[in-house]
Design an enzyme around this catalytic site. Structure first.
Site, short mmCIF file in Angstrom:
data_model
loop_
_atom_site.label_atom_id
_atom_site.label_comp_id
_atom_site.label_asym_id
_atom_site.label_seq_id
_atom_site.Cartn_x
_atom_site.Cartn_y
_atom_site.Cartn_z
N ARG A 36 53.21 4.42 28.06
CA ARG A 36 54.30 4.82 28.95
C ARG A 36 54.05 6.17 29.62
O ARG A 36 54.99 6.93 29.85
CB ARG A 36 55.65 4.86 28.19
CG ARG A 36 56.08 3.52 27.62
CD ARG A 36 56.56 2.60 28.72
NE ARG A 36 57.24 1.44 28.18
CZ ARG A 36 58.55 1.25 28.30
NH1 ARG A 36 59.30 2.12 28.91
NH2 ARG A 36 59.08 0.16 27.81
N ARG A 40 59.19 7.51 33.59
CA ARG A 40 60.36 8.39 33.66
C ARG A 40 60.16 9.84 33.26
O ARG A 40 60.97 10.68 33.61
CB ARG A 40 61.51 7.77 32.87
CG ARG A 40 62.07 6.54 33.56
CD ARG A 40 63.08 5.83 32.70
NE ARG A 40 62.44 5.31 31.50
CZ ARG A 40 63.09 4.74 30.51
NH1 ARG A 40 64.40 4.65 30.55
NH2 ARG A 40 62.44 4.27 29.47
N ARG A 49 61.23 6.52 42.60
CA ARG A 49 62.07 5.45 42.08
C ARG A 49 63.47 5.48 42.69
O ARG A 49 64.15 4.45 42.72
CB ARG A 49 62.11 5.63 40.55
CG ARG A 49 63.14 4.84 39.80
CD ARG A 49 62.64 3.47 39.42
NE ARG A 49 63.47 2.93 38.37
CZ ARG A 49 64.70 2.48 38.57
NH1 ARG A 49 65.21 2.48 39.77
NH2 ARG A 49 65.41 2.02 37.55
N ASP A 85 55.69 -4.07 34.32
CA ASP A 85 56.51 -4.25 33.12
C ASP A 85 56.16 -5.59 32.51
O ASP A 85 55.67 -6.49 33.21
CB ASP A 85 58.01 -4.19 33.45
CG ASP A 85 58.83 -4.05 32.17
OD1 ASP A 85 58.93 -2.92 31.65
OD2 ASP A 85 59.32 -5.07 31.66
N TYR A 161 63.18 -11.03 24.43
CA TYR A 161 64.04 -10.77 25.60
C TYR A 161 64.64 -12.07 26.15
O TYR A 161 65.80 -12.12 26.53
CB TYR A 161 63.26 -10.04 26.70
CG TYR A 161 62.96 -8.61 26.33
CD1 TYR A 161 63.94 -7.63 26.41
CD2 TYR A 161 61.71 -8.23 25.86
CE1 TYR A 161 63.69 -6.32 26.05
CE2 TYR A 161 61.43 -6.92 25.49
CZ TYR A 161 62.43 -5.96 25.58
OH TYR A 161 62.18 -4.67 25.21
O1 1CP Z 1 52.66 4.03 31.69
C1 1CP Z 1 53.22 2.98 31.36
O2 1CP Z 1 53.02 2.49 30.24
C2 1CP Z 1 54.18 2.37 32.33
C3 1CP Z 1 54.11 0.92 32.53
C4 1CP Z 1 55.03 0.14 31.61
C5 1CP Z 1 54.66 -0.60 30.49
C6 1CP Z 1 53.29 -0.67 29.85
C7 1CP Z 1 56.42 -0.05 31.81
C8 1CP Z 1 57.24 0.55 32.86
N1 1CP Z 1 56.87 -0.93 30.86
C9 1CP Z 1 55.82 -1.27 30.05
C10 1CP Z 1 55.80 -2.22 28.94
C11 1CP Z 1 57.07 -2.58 28.29
N2 1CP Z 1 58.26 -2.91 28.87
C12 1CP Z 1 57.20 -2.77 26.90
C13 1CP Z 1 56.10 -2.60 25.91
C14 1CP Z 1 55.85 -1.15 25.64
C15 1CP Z 1 56.82 -0.48 24.72
O3 1CP Z 1 57.01 -0.96 23.58
O4 1CP Z 1 57.37 0.56 25.12
C16 1CP Z 1 58.51 -3.17 26.65
C17 1CP Z 1 59.12 -3.47 25.31
C18 1CP Z 1 59.17 -3.25 27.90
C19 1CP Z 1 60.55 -3.64 28.15
C20 1CP Z 1 61.28 -2.55 28.82
N3 1CP Z 1 61.18 -2.31 30.16
C21 1CP Z 1 62.10 -1.57 28.24
C22 1CP Z 1 62.43 -1.45 26.75
C23 1CP Z 1 63.85 -1.89 26.50
C24 1CP Z 1 64.09 -2.17 25.02
O5 1CP Z 1 64.05 -3.35 24.61
O6 1CP Z 1 64.37 -1.20 24.28
C25 1CP Z 1 62.53 -0.74 29.28
C26 1CP Z 1 63.44 0.44 29.19
C27 1CP Z 1 61.94 -1.22 30.48
C28 1CP Z 1 62.04 -0.63 31.84
C29 1CP Z 1 60.85 0.15 32.24
N4 1CP Z 1 59.54 -0.33 32.20
C30 1CP Z 1 58.69 0.64 32.67
C31 1CP Z 1 59.49 1.77 33.06
C32 1CP Z 1 58.96 3.04 33.67
C33 1CP Z 1 60.83 1.45 32.78
C34 1CP Z 1 62.04 2.31 33.08
C35 1CP Z 1 62.49 1.90 34.42
C36 1CP Z 1 63.29 2.93 35.12
O7 1CP Z 1 64.51 2.96 34.88
O8 1CP Z 1 62.73 3.68 35.94
#
Ligand code: 1CP
Length: 352
Positions: A36, A40, A49, A85, A161
């Site tokens: 990540r 953010r 964003r 994502d 999910y």
């Molecule tokens: O640098 C990076 O890693 C960014 C790319 C990335 C990746 C690898 C994003 C962007 N999401 C992910 C993978 C992801 N998405 C995972 C696996 C990694 C982990 O365990 O953290 C998971 C579980 C998700 C699902 C997801 N998408 C969540 C988690 C929610 C939960 O169940 O608790 C969230 C908050 C997102 C949204 C998201 N994805 C990525 C970003 C930057 C965001 C936030 C979006 C925003 O509001 O700007």
């Protein structure tokens, strides 16, 4: 949109460090990147964003590539991870998913019965995944020698999910379906393995040089449940990736009790969270498996001296070969990016 890197980007010699470490080769220092790292915690991300839906950002190749490059420019990490994502390939096949700010992915019509499975077809690379491929190509163009890590969600984590309809703490409905309807479950995971495989194939063909499979929530299963209900689909997925000849990292949060299973999928590397000491993971998995981890992301919320002390302890406990420095889970959104820059420099310079 400028995709050029500043002149202080790591020298090409460091570029393949990640790939060499993943292959278990001797390296002058451990490579460093952060799960990540894009997103953010970076003000330049929040700026881009603003006024855009997260999934629209992912689906606009120029912008997704720009966000992918941001942490490489800022922190000088040894790898980029594609800004996307885990639900992007689900959206690509028509699943009605939305990423809600502060919540995460929400699925309007959850997948809970055998009849629902037909919605999970394998995506067509040239049409459904064209934007994904373009984002990878543009990212690689901008990265030069720095490798790009492609990724996908693992079948269990994607299933959580889809079945719950959104994020959940314990995945109770998911595990209930798994136990009550093992036949439906097996087909669900098989379909999700095919979707994840197609997404990874697309990213590797477009230039990704390593891949990570995120099984973030699989730690909620027992080892026996993993063997019976998850391992077969993971092996299917990893077999398809094996044909691409790129190193694969498998990661899951709270999977200390499953480490041998994660390696049994055929992964080249296993991501370890902060609860499992690296020496224990190394002893259990042996020298053929590269370890990645495992600084507690909370250490990056503390003053630098505290973060440094914990980073040093992680590095001191890491195996000499077959090791990639990372956090034990993703960067927390409220992390001061300056700390991450210092941390990346600390890992780069400690062995200089
Ligand atoms: O640098 C990076 O890693 C960014 C790319 C990335 C990746 C690898 C994003 C962007 N999401 C992910 C993978 C992801 N998405 C995972 C696996 C990694 C982990 O365990 O953290 C998971 C579980 C998700 C699902 C997801 N998408 C969540 C988690 C929610 C939960 O169940 O608790 C969230 C908050 C997102 C949204 C998201 N994805 C990525 C970003 C930057 C965001 C936030 C979006 C925003 O509001 O700007």
């Amino acid at each position: 949109m400028a995709l050029l890197l500043p002149p202080d980007r790591p020298a090409p010699a460091a570029a393949a460090l990640l790939l060499r470490a993943l292959r278990g080769e001797e390296v002058p220092r451990p490579p460093v990147w952060f799960m990540r790292q894009a997103g953010r915690s970076l003000p330049e991300y929040r700026e881009l964003r603003r006024g855009r839906r997260m999934l629209d950002l992912c689906g606009t190749p120029e912008l997704a590539a720009e966000v992918t490059l941001q942490p490489v420019r800022r922190h000088g990490v040894d790898a980029a991870i594609l800004f996307s994502d885990i639900v992007v390939p689900l959206e690509a096949v028509g699943i009605d998913v939305e990423i809600r700010p502060g919540v995460g992915p929400v699925i309007a019509t959850p997948v809970q019965t055998r009849a629902d499975l037909a919605r999970l077809r394998e995506p067509e690379p040239d049409t459904d995944l064209a934007a994904l491929a373009a984002a990878v190509r543009l990212s690689c163009d901008g990265l030069g020698e720095t490798p790009l890590i492609g990724f996908a969600g693992a079948p269990f984590t994607l299933a959580s999910y889809l079945v719950e309809g959104g994020p959940s703490k314990a995945q109770a409905r998911t595990r209930a379906l798994m136990l009550a309807e093992p036949g439906v479950w097996a087909e669900l995971l098989e379909r999700l393995a095919a979707i994840a495989a197609a997404a990874i194939e697309t990213q590797v063909r477009a230039g990704a040089q390593a891949v990570q499979v995120f099984d973030s929530w699989v730690g909620s299963l027992s080892a026996e449940q993993y063997d019976r209900h998850v391992l077969p689909a993971m092996q299917l997925l990893l077999q398809r990736i094996a044909a691409l000849d790129v190193p694969v990292i498998v990661f899951g949060l709270g999977t200390g009790h499953l480490l041998e299973r994660l390696a049994a999928t055929g992964a080249r590397a296993v991501g370890v969270d902060w609860r499992t000491p690296l020496p224990e993971a190394a002893a259990r998995l042996g020298p053929a498996v590269t370890l990645q981890g495992n600084l507690d992301p909370a250490a990056c919320l503390a003053p630098w001296e505290v973060c440094e002390r914990h980073a040093r302890a992680v590095l001191d406990s890491a195996p000499a070969r077959g090791y990639v420095f990372n956090l034990g889970h993703g960067v927390q959104p409220q992390t001061d990016p300056g700390i991450l820059t210092q941390l990346a420099a600390y890992v780069r310079e400690r062995h200089a």
